[in-house]
Design a protein around this motif. Structure first.
Motif, PDB file in Angstrom:
ATOM      1  N   GLU A  17       0.793  -1.221   0.000  1.00 44.06           N
ATOM      2  CA  GLU A  17       0.000   0.000   0.000  1.00 44.06           C
ATOM      3  C   GLU A  17       0.830   1.277   0.000  1.00 44.06           C
ATOM      4  OE1 GLU A  17      -2.722   0.062   3.220  1.00 44.06           O
ATOM      5  OE2 GLU A  17      -4.053  -1.382   2.311  1.00 44.06           O
ATOM      6  N   ALA A  18       2.053   1.248   0.477  1.00 43.77           N
ATOM      7  CA  ALA A  18       2.864   2.460   0.574  1.00 43.77           C
ATOM      8  C   ALA A  18       4.215   2.228  -0.078  1.00 43.77           C
ATOM      9  CB  ALA A  18       3.064   2.841   2.040  1.00 43.77           C
ATOM     10  N   THR A  19       4.882   3.303  -0.422  1.00 44.46           N
ATOM     11  CA  THR A  19       6.199   3.168  -1.026  1.00 44.46           C
ATOM     12  C   THR A  19       7.278   3.244   0.043  1.00 44.46           C
ATOM     13  OG1 THR A  19       6.500   5.528  -1.346  1.00 44.46           O
ATOM     14  CG2 THR A  19       5.359   4.325  -3.100  1.00 44.46           C
ATOM     15  N   PHE A  63       9.003   4.962  17.695  1.00 46.15           N
ATOM     16  CA  PHE A  63       7.961   4.278  16.943  1.00 46.15           C
ATOM     17  C   PHE A  63       7.902   2.840  17.441  1.00 46.15           C
ATOM     18  CE2 PHE A  63       8.210   7.920  14.507  1.00 46.15           C
ATOM     19  CZ  PHE A  63       7.501   7.897  13.316  1.00 46.15           C
ATOM     20  N   ASP A  64       6.742   2.244  17.394  1.00 45.29           N
ATOM     21  CA  ASP A  64       6.591   0.824  17.701  1.00 45.29           C
ATOM     22  C   ASP A  64       6.167   0.106  16.428  1.00 45.29           C
ATOM     23  OD1 ASP A  64       7.234   0.646  20.483  1.00 45.29           O
ATOM     24  OD2 ASP A  64       5.310   1.598  20.936  1.00 45.29           O
ATOM     25  N   TYR A  65       6.545  -1.166  16.334  1.00 50.13           N
ATOM     26  CA  TYR A  65       6.273  -1.958  15.141  1.00 50.13           C
ATOM     27  C   TYR A  65       5.665  -3.290  15.576  1.00 50.13           C
ATOM     28  CZ  TYR A  65       9.423   1.459  13.115  1.00 50.13           C
ATOM     29  OH  TYR A  65      10.005   2.642  12.718  1.00 50.13           O
ATOM     30  N   LEU A  66       4.711  -3.766  14.797  1.00 48.05           N
ATOM     31  CA  LEU A  66       4.052  -5.036  15.080  1.00 48.05           C
ATOM     32  C   LEU A  66       3.806  -5.760  13.764  1.00 48.05           C
ATOM     33  CD1 LEU A  66       2.589  -6.931  17.102  1.00 48.05           C
ATOM     34  CD2 LEU A  66       0.516  -5.611  16.648  1.00 48.05           C
ATOM     35  N   GLU A 112       2.003  -5.267   8.478  1.00 38.30           N
ATOM     36  CA  GLU A 112       2.998  -4.499   9.220  1.00 38.30           C
ATOM     37  C   GLU A 112       2.288  -3.263   9.783  1.00 38.30           C
ATOM     38  OE1 GLU A 112       7.334  -2.548   8.204  1.00 38.30           O
ATOM     39  OE2 GLU A 112       5.877  -2.768   6.594  1.00 38.30           O
ATOM     40  N   GLN A 113       2.318  -3.123  11.095  1.00 38.00           N
ATOM     41  CA  GLN A 113       1.720  -1.951  11.738  1.00 38.00           C
ATOM     42  C   GLN A 113       2.838  -1.091  12.307  1.00 38.00           C
ATOM     43  OE1 GLN A 113      -1.586  -2.642  14.398  1.00 38.00           O
ATOM     44  NE2 GLN A 113      -2.031  -4.581  13.381  1.00 38.00           N
ATOM     45  N   ILE A 114       2.814   0.184  11.934  1.00 40.23           N
ATOM     46  CA  ILE A 114       3.809   1.135  12.424  1.00 40.23           C
ATOM     47  C   ILE A 114       3.057   2.149  13.282  1.00 40.23           C
ATOM     48  CG2 ILE A 114       5.557   2.815  11.776  1.00 40.23           C
ATOM     49  CD1 ILE A 114       5.788   1.258   9.093  1.00 40.23           C
ATOM     50  N   LYS A 129      -0.096   3.153  11.033  1.00 41.31           N
ATOM     51  CA  LYS A 129      -0.030   2.930   9.586  1.00 41.31           C
ATOM     52  C   LYS A 129       0.041   1.424   9.366  1.00 41.31           C
ATOM     53  CE  LYS A 129       2.114   5.582   6.725  1.00 41.31           C
ATOM     54  NZ  LYS A 129       3.072   6.357   5.952  1.00 41.31           N
ATOM     55  N   LYS A 130      -0.863   0.902   8.541  1.00 37.51           N
ATOM     56  CA  LYS A 130      -0.878  -0.526   8.247  1.00 37.51           C
ATOM     57  C   LYS A 130      -0.441  -0.736   6.802  1.00 37.51           C
ATOM     58  CE  LYS A 130      -4.470  -1.966  11.440  1.00 37.51           C
ATOM     59  NZ  LYS A 130      -5.736  -2.712  11.588  1.00 37.51           N
ATOM     60  N   LEU A 131       0.518  -1.621   6.633  1.00 37.65           N
ATOM     61  CA  LEU A 131       1.016  -1.983   5.308  1.00 37.65           C
ATOM     62  C   LEU A 131       0.835  -3.484   5.134  1.00 37.65           C
ATOM     63  CD1 LEU A 131       4.362  -0.015   5.493  1.00 37.65           C
ATOM     64  CD2 LEU A 131       2.256   0.714   4.410  1.00 37.65           C
ATOM     65  N   TYR A 132       0.508  -3.893   3.916  1.00 36.64           N
ATOM     66  CA  TYR A 132       0.292  -5.296   3.632  1.00 36.64           C
ATOM     67  C   TYR A 132       1.252  -5.748   2.530  1.00 36.64           C
ATOM     68  CZ  TYR A 132      -3.868  -4.636   6.395  1.00 36.64           C
ATOM     69  OH  TYR A 132      -4.718  -4.357   7.442  1.00 36.64           O
ATOM     70  N   HIS A 133       1.940  -6.841   2.808  1.00 37.23           N
ATOM     71  CA  HIS A 133       2.926  -7.397   1.888  1.00 37.23           C
ATOM     72  C   HIS A 133       2.467  -8.816   1.540  1.00 37.23           C
ATOM     73  CE1 HIS A 133       5.480  -4.070   3.287  1.00 37.23           C
ATOM     74  NE2 HIS A 133       5.073  -4.406   4.485  1.00 37.23           N
TER      75      HIS A 133
END
Length: 163
Positions: A17-19, A63-66, A112-114, A129-133
């Motif tokens: 979803e994001a670059t 920042f936290d990452y999950l 990926e949640q940032i 921010k949620k990104l999907y790979h």
């Protein structure tokens, strides 16, 4: 190690979803460089495990990452069941199912949640921010009881983490 290399060749990312530039990761050539997986390339019929071995995002301070892994497994009668796996870490385990012998494709989505905390006046806020790979993994399913070296190591890691 050779099995991991074979896995990376057969694992292709489908979308995001994001670059990288939006996330400050311009040094990553593509999102395939973001994760390393441990997945057996050969399993027997039934349930097995895989894991995200490494997460290579350039993390920002405060920042936290999950990470979560969403797996679409096919079962008997062509039923597809989607499960989400997360353990609050950056290297979660996930389940894969061998439903028939032969070659099988498994679809994985890494969510990926940032989480970015920030203050505005006296209030605190949290931006997520949620990104999907998306990945597709090709495995071989055999009929007999079989446990690969990778799966033996994963089972030992899982057992150690539960203790």
């Amino acid at each position: 190690m050779i099995l991991l290399l074979i896995f990376f060749v057969s694992c292709g990312q489908k979308g995001n979803e994001a670059t990288d530039n939006e996330l400050g990761n311009s040094d990553l050539k593509n999102q395939e460089d973001l994760f390393e997986f441990k997945i057996p390339d050969t399993i027997s019929l039934g349930k097995h495990i895989g894991r995200i071995a490494k997460y290579k995002r350039n993390k920002k301070p405060n920042f936290d990452y999950l990470l979560s892994v969403i797996v679409s497994n096919e079962y008997e009668d062509s039923k597809i069941k989607t499960d989400t796996f997360s353990n609050g870490t950056l290297n979660p385990f996930f389940g894969i199912n061998g439903f028939k012998t032969g070659t099988q494709d498994i679809k994985l989505i890494v969510e990926e949640q940032i989480l970015e905390p920030y203050k505005k006046d006296i209030d605190s806020f949290l931006s997520i921010k949620k990104l999907y790979h998306e990945y597709e993994v090709r495995i071989t399913v055999v009929e007999r009881d079989y446990v690969s070296d990778i799966e033996e190591k994963l089972l030992a890691e899982l057992k150690n983490e539960k203790q």
